[in-house]
Design a protein around this motif. Structure first.
Motif, PDB file in Angstrom:
ATOM      1  N   TYR A  22       0.622  -1.313   0.127  1.00  0.00           N
ATOM      2  CA  TYR A  22       0.025  -0.075  -0.001  1.00  0.00           C
ATOM      3  C   TYR A  22       0.793   1.176   0.037  1.00  0.00           C
ATOM      4  O   TYR A  22       2.063   1.004   0.519  1.00  0.00           O
ATOM      5  N   GLY A  24       2.228   4.869   1.215  1.00  0.00           N
ATOM      6  CA  GLY A  24       2.073   5.826   2.424  1.00  0.00           C
ATOM      7  C   GLY A  24       2.064   5.226   3.633  1.00  0.00           C
ATOM      8  O   GLY A  24       1.201   5.753   4.369  1.00  0.00           O
ATOM      9  N   LYS A  25       2.606   3.802   3.740  1.00  0.00           N
ATOM     10  CA  LYS A  25       2.408   3.223   4.919  1.00  0.00           C
ATOM     11  C   LYS A  25       3.035   4.010   6.151  1.00  0.00           C
ATOM     12  O   LYS A  25       4.097   4.608   5.688  1.00  0.00           O
ATOM     13  N   LYS A  26       2.612   4.200   7.139  1.00  0.00           N
ATOM     14  CA  LYS A  26       3.251   5.015   8.431  1.00  0.00           C
ATOM     15  C   LYS A  26       4.056   4.320   9.304  1.00  0.00           C
ATOM     16  O   LYS A  26       3.835   3.014   9.491  1.00  0.00           O
ATOM     17  N   PHE A  49      -8.698   7.596   7.287  1.00  0.00           N
ATOM     18  CA  PHE A  49      -8.089   7.580   6.096  1.00  0.00           C
ATOM     19  C   PHE A  49      -7.225   6.221   6.381  1.00  0.00           C
ATOM     20  O   PHE A  49      -5.989   6.499   6.047  1.00  0.00           O
ATOM     21  N   SER A  52      -3.935   0.862   4.742  1.00  0.00           N
ATOM     22  CA  SER A  52      -3.548  -0.544   5.159  1.00  0.00           C
ATOM     23  C   SER A  52      -4.142  -0.917   6.448  1.00  0.00           C
ATOM     24  O   SER A  52      -3.502  -1.921   7.009  1.00  0.00           O
ATOM     25  N   ASP A  70     -12.065   3.829   5.655  1.00  0.00           N
ATOM     26  CA  ASP A  70     -11.484   4.402   4.513  1.00  0.00           C
ATOM     27  C   ASP A  70     -12.479   4.065   3.221  1.00  0.00           C
ATOM     28  O   ASP A  70     -13.164   3.193   3.213  1.00  0.00           O
ATOM     29  N   LEU A  71     -12.653   4.933   2.088  1.00  0.00           N
ATOM     30  CA  LEU A  71     -13.454   4.819   1.246  1.00  0.00           C
ATOM     31  C   LEU A  71     -12.924   3.555   0.310  1.00  0.00           C
ATOM     32  O   LEU A  71     -13.612   2.846  -0.170  1.00  0.00           O
ATOM     33  N   ASP A 342     -17.060   6.607   3.350  1.00  0.00           N
ATOM     34  CA  ASP A 342     -16.553   7.813   2.792  1.00  0.00           C
ATOM     35  C   ASP A 342     -16.589   8.939   4.046  1.00  0.00           C
ATOM     36  O   ASP A 342     -17.699   9.029   4.848  1.00  0.00           O
ATOM     37  N   ILE A 343     -15.656   9.670   4.042  1.00  0.00           N
ATOM     38  CA  ILE A 343     -15.397  10.331   5.314  1.00  0.00           C
ATOM     39  C   ILE A 343     -16.687  11.609   5.595  1.00  0.00           C
ATOM     40  O   ILE A 343     -16.965  11.931   6.558  1.00  0.00           O
ATOM     41  N   ASP A 361      -3.605   9.999   8.333  1.00  0.00           N
ATOM     42  CA  ASP A 361      -2.743  10.343   7.287  1.00  0.00           C
ATOM     43  C   ASP A 361      -3.745  10.710   5.907  1.00  0.00           C
ATOM     44  O   ASP A 361      -3.890   9.853   5.097  1.00  0.00           O
ATOM     45  N   TYR A 370      -5.179   6.504  -5.036  1.00  0.00           N
ATOM     46  CA  TYR A 370      -5.464   5.427  -4.389  1.00  0.00           C
ATOM     47  C   TYR A 370      -6.398   4.484  -4.754  1.00  0.00           C
ATOM     48  O   TYR A 370      -6.090   3.162  -5.009  1.00  0.00           O
ATOM     49  N   ALA A 394     -15.940   9.490  -4.683  1.00  0.00           N
ATOM     50  CA  ALA A 394     -15.912  10.162  -3.464  1.00  0.00           C
ATOM     51  C   ALA A 394     -14.680  10.464  -3.207  1.00  0.00           C
ATOM     52  O   ALA A 394     -14.391  11.174  -2.118  1.00  0.00           O
ATOM     53  N   ILE A 396     -11.233  11.828  -2.102  1.00  0.00           N
ATOM     54  CA  ILE A 396     -10.636  13.101  -1.767  1.00  0.00           C
ATOM     55  C   ILE A 396      -9.281  13.018  -2.475  1.00  0.00           C
ATOM     56  O   ILE A 396      -8.111  12.426  -2.034  1.00  0.00           O
ATOM     57  N   GLU A 468       4.840   8.224   0.922  1.00  0.00           N
ATOM     58  CA  GLU A 468       4.312   9.107  -0.045  1.00  0.00           C
ATOM     59  C   GLU A 468       5.177  10.488  -0.270  1.00  0.00           C
ATOM     60  O   GLU A 468       5.377  10.968  -1.357  1.00  0.00           O
TER      61      GLU A 468
HETATM   62  C1  SAM Z   1      -2.333   8.584   2.528  1.00  0.00           C
HETATM   63  S1  SAM Z   1      -3.634   7.492   2.520  1.00  0.00           S
HETATM   64  C2  SAM Z   1      -3.414   6.501   3.730  1.00  0.00           C
HETATM   65  C3  SAM Z   1      -2.547   5.759   4.097  1.00  0.00           C
HETATM   66  C4  SAM Z   1      -2.276   4.983   5.606  1.00  0.00           C
HETATM   67  N1  SAM Z   1      -1.760   5.906   6.190  1.00  0.00           N
HETATM   68  C5  SAM Z   1      -1.578   3.754   5.453  1.00  0.00           C
HETATM   69  O1  SAM Z   1      -0.775   3.515   6.494  1.00  0.00           O
HETATM   70  O2  SAM Z   1      -1.658   2.661   4.802  1.00  0.00           O
HETATM   71  C6  SAM Z   1      -4.953   8.272   2.262  1.00  0.00           C
HETATM   72  C7  SAM Z   1      -6.255   7.400   2.304  1.00  0.00           C
HETATM   73  O3  SAM Z   1      -7.505   8.037   2.079  1.00  0.00           O
HETATM   74  C8  SAM Z   1      -8.400   7.380   1.585  1.00  0.00           C
HETATM   75  N2  SAM Z   1      -9.461   8.300   1.196  1.00  0.00           N
HETATM   76  C9  SAM Z   1      -9.565   9.115  -0.102  1.00  0.00           C
HETATM   77  N3  SAM Z   1     -10.751   9.681  -0.086  1.00  0.00           N
HETATM   78  C10 SAM Z   1     -11.458   9.383   1.219  1.00  0.00           C
HETATM   79  C11 SAM Z   1     -12.836   9.467   1.396  1.00  0.00           C
HETATM   80  N4  SAM Z   1     -13.621  10.475   0.889  1.00  0.00           N
HETATM   81  N5  SAM Z   1     -13.282   9.025   2.364  1.00  0.00           N
HETATM   82  C12 SAM Z   1     -12.541   8.173   3.167  1.00  0.00           C
HETATM   83  N6  SAM Z   1     -11.057   7.827   2.858  1.00  0.00           N
HETATM   84  C13 SAM Z   1     -10.737   8.544   1.710  1.00  0.00           C
HETATM   85  C14 SAM Z   1      -7.850   6.869   0.521  1.00  0.00           C
HETATM   86  O4  SAM Z   1      -8.265   5.489  -0.116  1.00  0.00           O
HETATM   87  C15 SAM Z   1      -6.357   6.266   1.123  1.00  0.00           C
HETATM   88  O5  SAM Z   1      -6.370   5.057   1.580  1.00  0.00           O
END
Ligand code: SAM
Length: 815
Positions: A22, A24-26, A49, A52, A70-71, A342-343, A361, A370, A394, A396, A468
């Motif tokens: 995935y 941007g894993k933190k 969000f 993973s 997460d979406l 969806d957030i 994140d 993504y 949806a 972002i 990322e």
């Molecule tokens: C930067 S990533 C997060 C990665 C995470 N920190 C990890 O350790 O894997 C941002 C996430 O936001 C999600 N995302 C984008 N739009 C969204 C929405 N409207 N609602 C919820 N999640 C959303 C993406 O699917 C993605 O997985």
């Protein structure tokens, strides 16, 4: 609870997080520290969000309840895999069955075998390498060649692989594979309409159909594996097999590129970039080998799930939410609540004012698409269950021609407003964020303010691993993130004056450079500025000038650019006139960092890189944080690597320290005879002498009662020795056994000129001192009332009937 106000050190990722790809894993351990610190034991942690889902598993490890939304339905898939019942032996049997079946399949045998270059029989090809649509290399698996070639039924355990040039038959099979007929299901649909799939890409990959991501023979095998998995009755094993299968999918596409020669890994590949790419060199990996490797062994389903229960301390009790579920906003009866949410609808699932801590994140502009990227997996998974079909609309993100910066910001602000609603009034929220583009930062900061959050602290956090943010980092050095901690705030005032902003940027830049006290690459300046600007609450959007432009305008006025021999980090930024800005000159940042590492090495004699990073990140935050690489080079200079640890190994340096301490000790004695009380510098206080510490021989170990201003006090407390009478400073002494002469002068530069200042030096350094031609140095030496005395003269003074007169007698002026 104490706040976390400095960067932390990233640990080694445990196996449970290495199996799944995935973006941007933190850093798991850092997030756990935050979660533990900010979520009370019976509290609730939310990551809206969660990608993973690392954050939420870390919350479980920390014994907190978590909500992972997460979406992307892939998040739910991962959670379902991780909460399934894993029986390793049963799993292995099922993997074996699938592999056996495929290996007996006629079409498979035809298109993946070659004449063995080691025996007379046939061997299975593990990978085919292509350049401009020409096959140029095979990777052959030797054990399997034995199996195919076997007459006595004993294949043996040897696993040899070799590289071979394709022969005519191989070339013919590679071309003929287009004739393969596939009668099991595969995703036969166009790519989604998105800039991720450019016209160029579509034409290069073979047309507007998702199935074109794989060669025909690979698609054939993948489709067969998928079909066999669908037929597995045990739902736990089925989802575990699917987990192995989706890791196989991305490694077997035409997007896989052979690794560089130097990497010395001719049999493996990766989906190296977070994008759909079509390069002229391709690596066609045999899916059955990849599937086996994804299911069993290192970085596999097996290694991930075997250690999971032990790592988390339990198999989590999950609660899946969905639109139709009545109790969807329940907050009891689960360890982990999850779903493809969806957030913007999050308040349907979480009651207002109920979450203790949010750490998340968010998507960084459009850096990583993504959902587009995940469609590579989801388009298969959705055949099994429509819940895996993503809601692309949806997301972002920023998408050329589809979602612009305004829409991004609007969606993001709404998202944050929802987070504000579900967060308790005294709860905190931490965002991780990084983007080199100022407009994206602006959009992000503005959303934070508009949503009613107030930034409490911004921390610049270096990550060890590519993340990322690294993709966005033009210098390609270490990846970095900003950790932005916020609290709820009803009325945040935005500052909108252009002048005020310019003034702030220039002054902050000056402050950072002055604190570093050395020519600095722009990246470090920029990172320091971003933390400062973000905490200040500026509304950047109204400014047509971005930070770089403001600074650029001041090149030639305040700053100058100087050459930097490292091509990676660009020119150095420095002052035209340093003394105008550096009011309290300290040593260069590099020297200070070096000294901190030496001191750690001396205290502990054996340390890890992480130990060093922890000290440095804490001591030198944000704009002062040095590059991780420079820390390694200091360690290389003063220590030897052994068994994964750095062992302090400079005897020379120790001799220096001993001499330095010995001289200070003698000087305390001289001071006593003169009826002076002594203060010994903070750094020197713990140094050993006569089975005690230097601090045991002095009268003062701090100047708290002498200097009020903390910055000034901290600098003066670094002076080697001060002789005092009636609480007043009379003589300032610096012993320069081997160190740079300027640093001592700098430390005392803000003390009045009438205080006598003496530099004590070894006799052999006298010439070196007098040869210094820098007029600034000579001037300060004279004007600040500095003299110097030689080591041998100290012994003479000690033997004499000490008086200030004798001291003056032995004190010399610079030539
Ligand atoms: C930067 S990533 C997060 C990665 C995470 N920190 C990890 O350790 O894997 C941002 C996430 O936001 C999600 N995302 C984008 N739009 C969204 C929405 N409207 N609602 C919820 N999640 C959303 C993406 O699917 C993605 O997985």
């Amino acid at each position: 609870m104490n706040d976390i106000d400095f960067a932390l050190v990233e640990g080694k990722r445990p196996p449970i997080y290495t199996a799944m790809k995935y973006w941007g894993k933190k850093p798991h351990n850092i997030w756990r520290e935050y979660i533990e610190n900010y979520t009370p034991e019976d509290g609730i942690y939310l990551d809206p969000f969660s990608g993973s889902a690392i954050s939420c598993f870390e919350a479980l490890k920390a014994n907190r309840k978590a909500i992972a939304f997460d979406l992307n339905p892939l998040t739910s898939f991962i959670i379902e895999v991780y909460s399934s019942k894993f029986e390793v032996e049963k799993f292995k049997v099922e993997v074996g069955k699938i592999i056996d079946k495929i290996k007996k399949d006629k079409t498979f045998l035809k298109y993946y075998s070659t004449n063995s270059r080691k025996t007379k029989g046939l061997a299975i090809v593990q990978s085919f390498k292509w350049q401009d649509n020409e096959l140029y290399e095979l990777g052959v698996n030797y054990t399997d060649s034995e199996i195919l070639d076997e007459t006595n039924g004993k294949p043996g355990n040897r696993k040899f692989r070799y590289i071979a040039e394709p022969n005519e038959k191989d070339q013919k099979l590679a071309k003929d594979q287009s004739k393969i007929r596939i009668n099991t299901w595969f995703p036969d649909e166009p790519f989604v309409n998105s800039p991720s799939f450019s016209a160029n890409f579509i034409s290069c990959i073979g047309g507007n159909n998702f199935s074109n991501l794989w060669t025909k023979r690979n698609l054939y095998v993948l489709s067969k594996i998928f079909d066999l998995i669908k037929k597995v009755n045990d739902k736990d094993i089925q989802i575990q097999l699917l987990f192995g299968f989706i890791q196989t999918l991305h490694l077997t596409t035409k997007m896989s590129v052979p690794r560089r020669e130097g990497a010395n890994r001719p049999f493996s590949t990766s989906w190296g970039r977070s994008a759909y790419i079509c390069a002229s060199r391709k690596m066609e990996m045999n899916p059955i080998f990849v599937f086996e490797g994804s299911c069993l062994g290192k970085q596999s389903v097996e290694s991930c799930l075997s250690g999971l229960e032990e790592y988390l301390g339990k198999i989590p009790k999950t609660l899946k939410v969905s639109e139709s579920l009545k109790s969807k906003n329940r907050l009891t009866g689960f360890d982990l609540k999850y779903g493809a949410v969806d957030i913007n609808t999050i308040t349907d699932y979480i009651p207002e004012n109920s979450v203790d801590f949010i750490m998340t994140d968010p998507p960084y502009g459009g850096l990583v698409q993504y959902l587009d990227l995940s469609s590579l997996w989801l388009n298969w998974l959705k055949n099994l269950d429509s819940k895996y079909a993503p809601n692309y609309d949806a997301e972002i993100t920023l998408k050329n021609g589809i979602i612009d910066i305004n829409l991004y910001q609007q969606r993001f602000t709404n998202a944050l407003k929802n987070l504000r609603k579900v967060l308790k009034d005294n709860g905190k929220i931490v965002f991780t964020f990084h983007n080199k583009e100022i407009p994206i930062w602006n959009a992000f900061l503005k959303s934070i303010s508009l949503a009613g959050f107030k930034i409490e602290k911004v921390i610049h956090q270096q990550n060890r691993r590519t993340g990322e943010s690294n993709v966005a980092n033009p210098y390609g050095t270490s990846g970095t993130d900003f950790y932005i901690r916020c609290i709820k705030s009803p009325n945040v005032k935005l500052k909108t004056e252009q002048d005020e902003f310019e003034y702030f940027v220039i002054n902050k830049a000056i402050e950072i450079l002055a604190l570093r006290n050395e020519p600095t690459p722009f990246l470090f300046l920029f990172n320091g500025l971003l933390t400062a600007i973000s905490s200040e609450g500026f509304d950047l959007e109204d400014f047509d000038e971005n930070v770089k432009q403001i600074l650029d305008k001041n090149i030639g006025k305040v700053f100058e650019l100087t050459e930097n021999s490292s091509t990676q980090t660009g020119k150095f930024w420095w002052f035209i006139n340093p003394s105008e800005h550096i009011k309290y000159p300290d040593r260069h940042l590099t020297e200070r960092v070096e000294e901190s590492i030496i001191s750690l090495l001396r205290r502990r004699t054996s340390i890890t890189l992480d130990d060093a990073l922890a000290v440095i990140f804490k001591k030198y935050p944000n704009g002062l944080t040095p590059d991780v690489k420079s820390i390694t080079s200091v360690l290389q200079k003063y220590a030897k690597m052994s068994g994964g640890r750095w062992l302090y190994n400079t005897l020379e340096l120790e001799k220096d320290f001993t001499k330095h301490t010995e001289i200070i000790y003698k000087l305390i004695g001289i001071g006593k005879k003169l009826k002076y009380k002594s203060f010994v510098g903070k750094r020197e206080q713990p140094e050993p002498i006569k089975n005690k510490k230097l601090s045991d021989f002095c009268d003062f170990t701090s100047l708290n009662n002498h200097i009020e201003n903390e910055t000034a006090r901290k600098r003066i407390e670094m002076i080697d020795l001060i002789w005092m009478k009636d609480e007043k400073f009379n003589v300032v002494i610096e012993v320069e056994n081997s160190t740079n002469f300027t640093s001592g002068i700098q430390r005392a530069s803000n003390l009045p000129n009438d205080i006598l200042k003496i530099m004590i030096i070894p006799d052999h350094r006298e010439k070196e001192l007098n040869r210094i031609s820098d007029p600034l140095f000579k001037d300060s030496f004279k004007s600040h009332n500095w003299k110097y005395i030689l080591y041998t003269d100290i012994d003479k003074i000690l033997k004499s009937k000490v008086s200030m007169k004798t001291i003056r007698l032995f004190s010399k002026e610079l030539n």
